[in-house]
Structure formats: C-alpha cells, structure tokens
Design a protein around this motif. Sequence first.
Motif, PDB file in Angstrom:
ATOM      1  N   TRP A   1       0.827  -1.212   0.000  1.00  0.00           N
ATOM      2  CA  TRP A   1       0.000   0.000   0.000  1.00  0.00           C
ATOM      3  C   TRP A   1       0.858   1.257   0.000  1.00  0.00           C
ATOM      4  N   ARG A   2       1.979   1.206   0.687  1.00  0.00           N
ATOM      5  CA  ARG A   2       2.855   2.386   0.723  1.00  0.00           C
ATOM      6  C   ARG A   2       3.431   2.702  -0.648  1.00  0.00           C
ATOM      7  N   ARG A   3       3.499   1.704  -1.514  1.00  0.00           N
ATOM      8  CA  ARG A   3       3.964   1.949  -2.880  1.00  0.00           C
ATOM      9  C   ARG A   3       2.818   2.392  -3.792  1.00  0.00           C
TER      10      ARG A   3
ATOM     11  N   LEU B   1      -1.267   4.501  -0.421  1.00  0.00           N
ATOM     12  CA  LEU B   1      -0.848   5.198   0.796  1.00  0.00           C
ATOM     13  C   LEU B   1       0.504   5.877   0.626  1.00  0.00           C
ATOM     14  N   ALA B   2       0.879   6.163  -0.611  1.00  0.00           N
ATOM     15  CA  ALA B   2       2.195   6.750  -0.865  1.00  0.00           C
ATOM     16  C   ALA B   2       2.385   8.078  -0.142  1.00  0.00           C
TER      17      ALA B   2
END
Length: 383
Positions: A133-135, A138-139
């Motif tokens: 998700w961070r990629r 949710l960046a």
Amino acid sequence: MVTAGTRGDGMRRANLSLVLRTVHREGPRSRAALTEATGLNRSTIADLVGELQRGGLVIERASDTQGRVGRPSPIVAPDPRVVAVAANPEVDALDLAAIALDGTILVRERLDQRALLTPERTAEIIAERLAAWRRGPLADARITGVGVAVPGPVRASDGLVREAPHLGWIDAPLSQLVTDATALPAHVGNDAALGALAEYLFGAARGAHDVVYLNGGASGIGGAVIVGGTPLGGAGGYAGEFGQNRPGIVDIADRRAADGVLEDEVSRAHLLAAAALDGGDDAALARALASIPDVSEVDRQRRILATALANAANVLNPAVIVLGGFLAVLAARDLAGLDAAVRAQTIPACAEGLRLAVAELGEDRLLVGAAEAVFEAALFPAR
C-alpha cells in the motif's frame, strides 16, 4: 501526535485534542461552530487550529457559504493523509483496511485463508500488505499505527491475546509481533469491544450513553458494554463475553449442544449449513437464508437469541442493544418480531425506552473500531 504537552502545557494539549476530536468524530466544522461546540473563545480556536494545521492534523477550506452577507468562517476538517491501518483476523479470512482520520476507507481487502492464521503469520501479512500500500494508495499517507480486532479476550495493559479459541491462540503477544513487523505502534483489542466503539461513535448507537453490543462472527459471539459513555472493561479488560453465557432454552428440542454456551447454540456455522454454504461473508449468508424454504434453524436461533438479549437488558438496562455480524442477519429478517420477543422477557422498567438495532457500519464496523483505537492512542492523549 498532539504534542503541545512538551511545553508543559497540559491544558493546551487537552484543548488541541478537544478540537481535533470534535472534527474527527462530529465532522468538519467552521471555526465559529468549533467555538460553540468546545466553549473556547474565537482567538483560542484560531490559535489551536493553526497549530493543528502546522502539525498536519487538520486542513482548512473555504466555507460553502461564500457570497452571503458577512465574512465566512473557514471549515476545519481532519487531514485525510493521516491514516490508521486496521486488521481483523478470523478463522476463514484476514480483513484489512486503511482508514483516514476523516473516516474515508482508502483501501480494503479481504484475504481468504485456507489454514488457521497464527499470530506470527497475521503480523507478517499485515506488514506485507502495508508495504504494498505504501507503494500505491498510501504513498502520501502519514500512518499513525496498526489496530487489530481479535475474536477473543485481550489484556488491556499490553495487548496480549489471552485466548482466541477458534484460532488456537493462547497468550499471543500480537501487539509486539505487529510492531516488530511494521515498525509502527500496534493496538490490539477484542473485536466486539472495538465494534461497539465504532457503532457508539459513528453508527447505530450514536447519541446513546448506555449500550450493549453483541458481535457474531466465524469464531463465535463476543460482546461489549458501554455504561454512561464509558466502555466497561472489567478488572483485566475482558468484560462482555456474552457468547460464553449459558442461555435459557425453554424447549429442549431447541438445544443443539449438551451444556452448550450461547455461541454453541446461536452459530454462524449452523446457519451456513442450513443455507448449504461452505463460507462467505454476511451479505452472502443473508442472501442464501432469504432463499431457503426451511427456516426452522433461523427461527430456533432467534428464539434463543431473544432470551439472551432479554437477560442483558434486565441486568444492564441499556438504551440500545446493537447486533453485528451474523446476529444482524438474524435480526434483520424481522427486527420488530425479535424486538417483541425480547420485550416479552424483559421487565417493564428495563424495556422502557429500549431500542434494538442492527449495526449500521456493516462489514466495516470492526475495522473502524480498530482504527479508532489507533487514533485514540496517537492523537487524543488528553481528556
């Protein structure tokens, strides 16, 4: 993240939390409305909002009343980049979500499981999905922590899962495992307690101060109680295990388990069998039950559930009883009929003003509650 206390100013920290809590739980407000809601003066509100903006916790936008006479007051809203990750491990799936401070569910996944999750595997999957998700979605998020709603008693002091019987967990240090895997603060709680919190703040029990909540999931029945607006935890944080009560069953033909507890008799597994389903979520269960010709199992469970709810009403005198999960499916078939059956077994004084409701947040209720536990710890340290 509300850090005014580093100046030694406890009152200011409390006021920052009050403003942030108001826009988070009650929705965006103008500065003028915040002044009225909090009792603080206009200059104090302006100062606090400015500090919350600089801290990345709120944003301000133009009022939609522009064009009217007078100077419009800006609208203060939670910053949607502030996010909590939430998880709910069950015997058949792991539900995950990322929920913003403004209530938006940014990501939601249901990961079906063929084998029972272990605490270690649960933490591992949460970390894997969070990294993905961070990629992606949710960046740009500021992730404040991870909340986990577990089907079993959880020690309030440290998030130790004392027992999740259907998952086979005993004394599992889930909070520490999740923190180690994600490098984020983790907050682990009983699923029903977190579901009750969500429905109390944002759902069917909003505005009530005395609430009984029962949650029906694949692992059984859990519960929680809110008294005078405060969750009832008990000495160790284990209060509300309604599923372990032994129900009064009038007709012996209704009993399915010798000396069984409520969750043995009122059971999602029995409903799935009646509907000829191998699994699925509550929506699928509701559709299947609506189409079956033989509803005797549904009626049997509703009779036993009515007695259990009447017992809760007689002991705790709540304003509202909220049912979530498969219990909401049972109730929604004929809510008025279940209400009448409960009232028939409740003393008149406790029945006065009693309301029976299904959870308004549906499948999201446990995840919303888990996220709220994160926000409460990170953003609202002062009362």
